[in-house]
Design a protein around this motif. Structure first.
Motif, mmCIF file in Angstrom:
data_model
loop_
_atom_site.group_PDB
_atom_site.id
_atom_site.type_symbol
_atom_site.label_atom_id
_atom_site.label_comp_id
_atom_site.label_asym_id
_atom_site.label_seq_id
_atom_site.Cartn_x
_atom_site.Cartn_y
_atom_site.Cartn_z
ATOM 1 N N THR A 68 39.578 33.461 50.924
ATOM 2 C CA THR A 68 39.420 34.317 50.466
ATOM 3 C C THR A 68 38.685 33.879 48.783
ATOM 4 O OG1 THR A 68 41.815 35.181 50.763
ATOM 5 C CG2 THR A 68 41.445 35.223 48.296
ATOM 6 N N ARG A 70 37.657 34.052 45.023
ATOM 7 C CA ARG A 70 38.114 35.103 43.390
ATOM 8 C C ARG A 70 37.574 34.972 42.666
ATOM 9 N NH1 ARG A 70 43.724 36.115 44.697
ATOM 10 N NH2 ARG A 70 44.210 35.221 46.098
ATOM 11 N N GLY A 74 37.267 37.589 34.419
ATOM 12 C CA GLY A 74 37.262 38.662 34.556
ATOM 13 C C GLY A 74 35.276 39.417 34.401
ATOM 14 N N SER A 106 32.621 41.508 50.753
ATOM 15 C CA SER A 106 33.578 42.129 49.692
ATOM 16 C C SER A 106 33.497 44.025 50.536
ATOM 17 C CB SER A 106 32.806 41.720 48.441
ATOM 18 O OG SER A 106 33.698 42.290 47.633
ATOM 19 N N LEU A 108 34.356 45.306 47.817
ATOM 20 C CA LEU A 108 34.443 46.053 46.301
ATOM 21 C C LEU A 108 33.213 46.519 46.000
ATOM 22 C CD1 LEU A 108 36.069 43.532 44.393
ATOM 23 C CD2 LEU A 108 37.031 45.300 44.546
ATOM 24 N N VAL A 114 37.113 43.769 37.397
ATOM 25 C CA VAL A 114 38.106 42.557 38.265
ATOM 26 C C VAL A 114 37.819 41.934 37.199
ATOM 27 C CG1 VAL A 114 37.227 42.285 40.209
ATOM 28 C CG2 VAL A 114 35.545 40.919 38.406
ATOM 29 N N SER A 115 39.644 40.910 37.145
ATOM 30 C CA SER A 115 40.287 40.022 36.357
ATOM 31 C C SER A 115 39.701 38.127 36.925
ATOM 32 C CB SER A 115 41.344 40.558 35.663
ATOM 33 O OG SER A 115 41.038 41.447 35.611
ATOM 34 N N GLU A 116 39.638 37.259 35.814
ATOM 35 C CA GLU A 116 40.281 36.676 36.593
ATOM 36 C C GLU A 116 41.492 35.916 37.883
ATOM 37 O OE1 GLU A 116 40.491 33.450 33.137
ATOM 38 O OE2 GLU A 116 40.914 32.018 34.829
ATOM 39 N N ASP A 118 41.462 37.064 40.405
ATOM 40 C CA ASP A 118 41.257 38.627 41.548
ATOM 41 C C ASP A 118 40.517 38.585 43.040
ATOM 42 O OD1 ASP A 118 42.745 40.411 39.788
ATOM 43 O OD2 ASP A 118 40.739 41.429 39.736
ATOM 44 N N GLU A 119 40.940 38.626 43.849
ATOM 45 C CA GLU A 119 40.246 38.562 45.232
ATOM 46 C C GLU A 119 38.865 39.166 45.145
ATOM 47 O OE1 GLU A 119 42.919 39.134 48.508
ATOM 48 O OE2 GLU A 119 41.383 39.356 50.266
ATOM 49 N N ILE A 120 38.274 38.683 45.481
ATOM 50 C CA ILE A 120 36.785 39.950 45.155
ATOM 51 C C ILE A 120 35.967 39.944 46.859
ATOM 52 C CG2 ILE A 120 36.504 39.147 43.118
ATOM 53 C CD1 ILE A 120 34.098 37.144 43.709
#
Ligand SMILES: [Zn+2]
Length: 163
Positions: A68, A70, A74, A106, A108, A114-116, A118-120
């Protein structure tokens, strides 16, 4: 005569203060690892002396297929898809900072916020890492800089005085 010209320039027309050096704009130590908790650095940032020469415009973090990935900070997804033979995701952090990660698959879409932490996406295959590492490129106003500057504070430690 040059001196006279400078004296005649009104103060209000003076240019804005010069922008600080690139490193000064990077929030040293403020971002988190895209592969937490602390990945091993496989290959560090090694920019070429000239734009057209080869080099390494990012940092390679040890990874395994499917790991994963992340968001280190953000931002907004500005690209998610394939570039030639590899899946890539790009996050615009604002202030001229763009992170690109590859190979990362991804789900997305462009525009996703996305925030710090977060799974991207997940580590995929392709490019020089090919599922064995995560390539993290970081650009500041289009220039590649060392992404580890955001995490590893290389400035001398400042010890607070004891009371
Ligand atoms: Zn790399």
């Amino acid at each position: 005569m040059i001196g006279t010209a400078v004296l005649l320039a009104p103060a209000s027309a003076s240019p804005p203060a010069p922008r600080p050096a690139s490193q000064g704009l990077v929030p040293a130590g403020a971002w988190s690892w895209p592969l937490p908790p602390v990945p091993r650095l496989v290959r560090g940032f090694d920019p070429p002396a000239q734009r057209w020469l080869s080099g390494h415009r990012g940092a390679d973090l040890q990874a395994a297929p499917g790991d994963t990935v992340r968001a280190p900070s953000g931002g907004i997804v500005s690209f998610a898809g394939h570039i030639v033979d590899r899946p890539v995701i790009v996050i615009n952090h604002g202030s001229g900072l763009l992170s690109s990660f590859e190979p990362v698959r991804s789900t997305l879409e462009v525009g996703a916020i996305v925030s710090e932490g977060d799974e991207i996406g997940m580590v995929g295959a392709g490019a020089h890492c090919d599922a064995l590492c995560l390539h993290w490129g970081l650009r500041l106003d289009g220039e590649y800089i060392d992404p580890l500057l955001t995490i590893i504070d290389t400035r001398p430690s400042i010890l607070l005085p004891l009371d």
